[in-house]
Design a protein around this motif. Structure first.
Motif, mmCIF file in Angstrom:
data_model
loop_
_atom_site.group_PDB
_atom_site.id
_atom_site.type_symbol
_atom_site.label_atom_id
_atom_site.label_comp_id
_atom_site.label_asym_id
_atom_site.label_seq_id
_atom_site.Cartn_x
_atom_site.Cartn_y
_atom_site.Cartn_z
ATOM 1 N N ASN A 61 -1.921 -39.609 -7.698
ATOM 2 C CA ASN A 61 -1.975 -39.889 -6.273
ATOM 3 C C ASN A 61 -1.587 -41.319 -5.955
ATOM 4 O O ASN A 61 -0.985 -41.599 -4.920
ATOM 5 C CB ASN A 61 -3.371 -39.595 -5.733
ATOM 6 N N ILE A 101 2.178 -41.387 -6.008
ATOM 7 C CA ILE A 101 2.761 -40.812 -4.786
ATOM 8 C C ILE A 101 2.525 -41.734 -3.594
ATOM 9 O O ILE A 101 3.418 -42.004 -2.806
ATOM 10 C CB ILE A 101 2.136 -39.436 -4.458
ATOM 11 N N GLY A 102 1.283 -42.241 -3.478
ATOM 12 C CA GLY A 102 0.898 -43.027 -2.310
ATOM 13 C C GLY A 102 1.620 -44.353 -2.204
ATOM 14 O O GLY A 102 1.780 -44.890 -1.115
ATOM 15 N N PRO A 117 4.147 -31.214 -10.693
ATOM 16 C CA PRO A 117 4.221 -31.108 -9.224
ATOM 17 C C PRO A 117 4.788 -32.343 -8.536
ATOM 18 O O PRO A 117 5.317 -32.235 -7.442
ATOM 19 C CB PRO A 117 2.752 -30.903 -8.810
ATOM 20 N N ILE A 118 4.701 -33.504 -9.160
ATOM 21 C CA ILE A 118 5.182 -34.693 -8.448
ATOM 22 C C ILE A 118 6.622 -35.063 -8.845
ATOM 23 O O ILE A 118 7.177 -36.014 -8.324
ATOM 24 C CB ILE A 118 4.249 -35.922 -8.625
ATOM 25 N N LEU A 119 7.218 -34.306 -9.752
ATOM 26 C CA LEU A 119 8.565 -34.658 -10.203
ATOM 27 C C LEU A 119 9.648 -34.039 -9.322
ATOM 28 O O LEU A 119 9.506 -32.929 -8.841
ATOM 29 C CB LEU A 119 8.783 -34.173 -11.638
ATOM 30 N N TYR A 135 4.658 -44.916 -3.498
ATOM 31 C CA TYR A 135 6.061 -44.705 -3.776
ATOM 32 C C TYR A 135 6.888 -45.042 -2.547
ATOM 33 O O TYR A 135 6.635 -44.567 -1.449
ATOM 34 C CB TYR A 135 6.209 -43.247 -4.207
#
Lengths: 124, 232
Positions: free
Chosen positions: B168, B171-172, B192-194, B174
Motif C-alpha cells: 500500500n 501504491i500510495g 495485483p499491483i503489477l 507512486y
C-alpha cells in the motif's frame, strides 16, 4: 467495498464489474463523485494504472463522466443505470439457467424450485 | 510511453560465471514492473547494474538516457535486498540524513508515514522489529520523488500484514510519471499491483509482457504462468 480478484481474468475487468454492481445496487449513488484513482488503487490494493484503465473503459461507455480537474462522476442518467441493472440480471439468470440445464432440470422444474424458494419452504 | 531504462546486449560475468546473458529490454515511465525469477536468476545483478553498483562486462544499460553514475543516482531511488542503513542511527537521524543527501526527499512525507506506524523518531533502527525495519527503509526510499524506484525484494521475510502495508505504501506514494521495478520471487503477493512483468531465468530474459495480456491470453495468473515456465 470488499473486492477480491480472481487470477484468471484481467483485474481491470473485474474492477469494472464490482463498480457496476455497486452502482446498480445503489452503494454508489447516481451522480456521486468517484474516489480518485489513487484512493481506489489503495482500497483495492491494485496498480493505479489498472484503476485508470477501468475508469477509462467506463467513461467510454458513458457510465462515468469526467469533469475536468474535478474528477469523475457516476452518471445521473437513471434510465441508463436501470438498463444496466436489467442487463446484469439477465446475464445472471442466463448463467443460472445454463447451470441448471447441466444438472438436467427443465424450465418447469426450475420454476418450481424458485417458487419454493420464494415461499421459504427450503429454508430450514 | 517514455522509456526510462534500456538494456542493449547487456552481459555481466562474475569471474567467468555468467550472471546476465545478452539482456535486451526496456522499462517505461509510469509502470509498475515485476522483475520475477527464481533465486540466483540475475534479478539483483540487473538492479545493481541499473543503479551503478556494478558495471557491465559488455553491452550497455541506460537510465534516463545516461550510463549509471552520479547523474542517474539523483533520479534513482534504490532499496537494497539487505539492511544497509547504520543500525545504531535513530530513525529521526536517518530522515535528516536522507533529506541532506537527496534533493528530492520529502521529510514531511516520511515523518507522516512513520507517525501512522507509531514508530518514534527517537528509536534506534537496531531496536525495531524486522518488519518495522523493512518498513522504515521502504518509507525512506519511497519518500523521494525519483524517476525510477528499484526495490529489491521489498517484501522478503515480513508477515502478511506488513506485506499489505508495504504494498500500500508503494501504491500510495507512486507518482504516475515514475517507474517502479519490484524484484521478488513471491509473485502471488505482488501480482495485483503489477502492470508489467519480466521473467528472468539463469541470466536470460524468458518473457516480458503486461499482466493484463497474460491473463487475457492465457486465462491464468502471472503466478500460475511462472510456475509453468520455471517448473523444476
Amino acid at each position: 467495498m470488499s473486492w477480491t480478484f480472481t487470477n484468471d481474468r484481467a483485474i481491470y475487468l473485474q474492477l469494472m464489474e464490482y463498480i457496476e454492481r455497486d452502482i446498480v445496487s445503489g452503494t454508489m449513488a447516481p451522480g456521486a463523485r468517484m474516489p480518485s484513482v489513487r484512493e481506489l488503487a489503495s482500497i483495492a490494493g491494485i496498480s493505479p494504472n489498472t484503476v485508470q484503465r477501468a475508469m477509462y473503459e467506463m467513461e467510454r461507455t458513458g457510465l462515468l463522466l469526467s469533469r475536468g480537474t474535478e474528477g469523475k462522476y457516476i452518471t445521473d442518467d437513471r434510465a441508463r443505470i436501470d438498463t444496466m441493472r436489467q442487463d446484469l440480471a439477465r446475464q445472471k439468470v442466463a448463467d443460472f439457467y445454463q447451470d441448471m440445464q447441466h444438472l438436467g432440470f427443465t424450465l418447469d422444474e426450475v420454476e418450481t424450485l424458485l417458487a419454493e424458494l420464494a415461499a421459504g419452504k427450503n429454508r430450514e | 510511453m517514455q522509456s526510462i531504462i534500456q538494456c542493449r546486449n547487456l552481459c555481466k560475468d562474475y569471474a567467468g560465471k555468467v550472471a546476465l546473458n545478452n539482456v535486451n529490454l526496456e522499462i517505461f515511465s509510469g509502470r509498475i514492473v515485476g522483475l520475477l525469477g527464481p533465486n540466483g536468476s540475475g534479478k539483483t545483478t540487473l538492479i545493481k547494474l541499473a543503479n551503478g553498483l556494478l558495471t557491465p562486462t559488455s553491452g550497455e544499460i541506460l537510465v534516463d538516457g545516461k550510463r549509471p553514475g552520479v547523474e542517474t543516482k539523483s533520479v534513482v531511488s534504490y532499496l537494497p535486498d539487505k539492511e544497509y542503513l547504520n543500525s545504531w542511527m535513530k530513525v529521526g537521524d536517518l530522515v535528516n540524513f536522507f533529506a541532506e543527501f537527496y534533493a528530492d526527499f520529502s521529510s514531511q512525507r516520511a515523518l507522516e508515514m512513520l507517525g501512522h506506524l507509531n514508530i518514534s523518531t527517537n528509536e534506534k533502527l537496531k531496536n525495531l522489529s524486522k518488519g518495522n525495519k523493512e518498513k522504515v527503509q521502504l518509507i525512506l526510499v519511497m519518500s523521494r520523488r525519483a524517476k525510477v524506484y528499484l526495490l529489491d525484494e521489498p517484501i522478503g521475510g515480513v508477515d502478511p500484514a506488513a506485506r499489505d502495508y508495504i504494498l500500500n505504501t508503494i501504491i500510495g506514494n507512486y507518482d504516475q510519471n515514475a517507474a517502479i521495478v519490484i524484484s521478488t520471487h513471491l509473485i502471488a503477493d505482488v501480482e495485483p499491483i503489477l502492470d508489467d512483468i519480466i521473467f528472468i531465468n539463469g541470466g536470460n530474459i524468458a518473457l516480458t509482457a503486461s499482466v493484463d495480456y497474460i491473463r487475457e491470453k492465457n486465462g491464468k495468473s502471472v503466478d500460475a504462468l511462472f510456475r509453468e515456465v520455471f517448473r523444476c
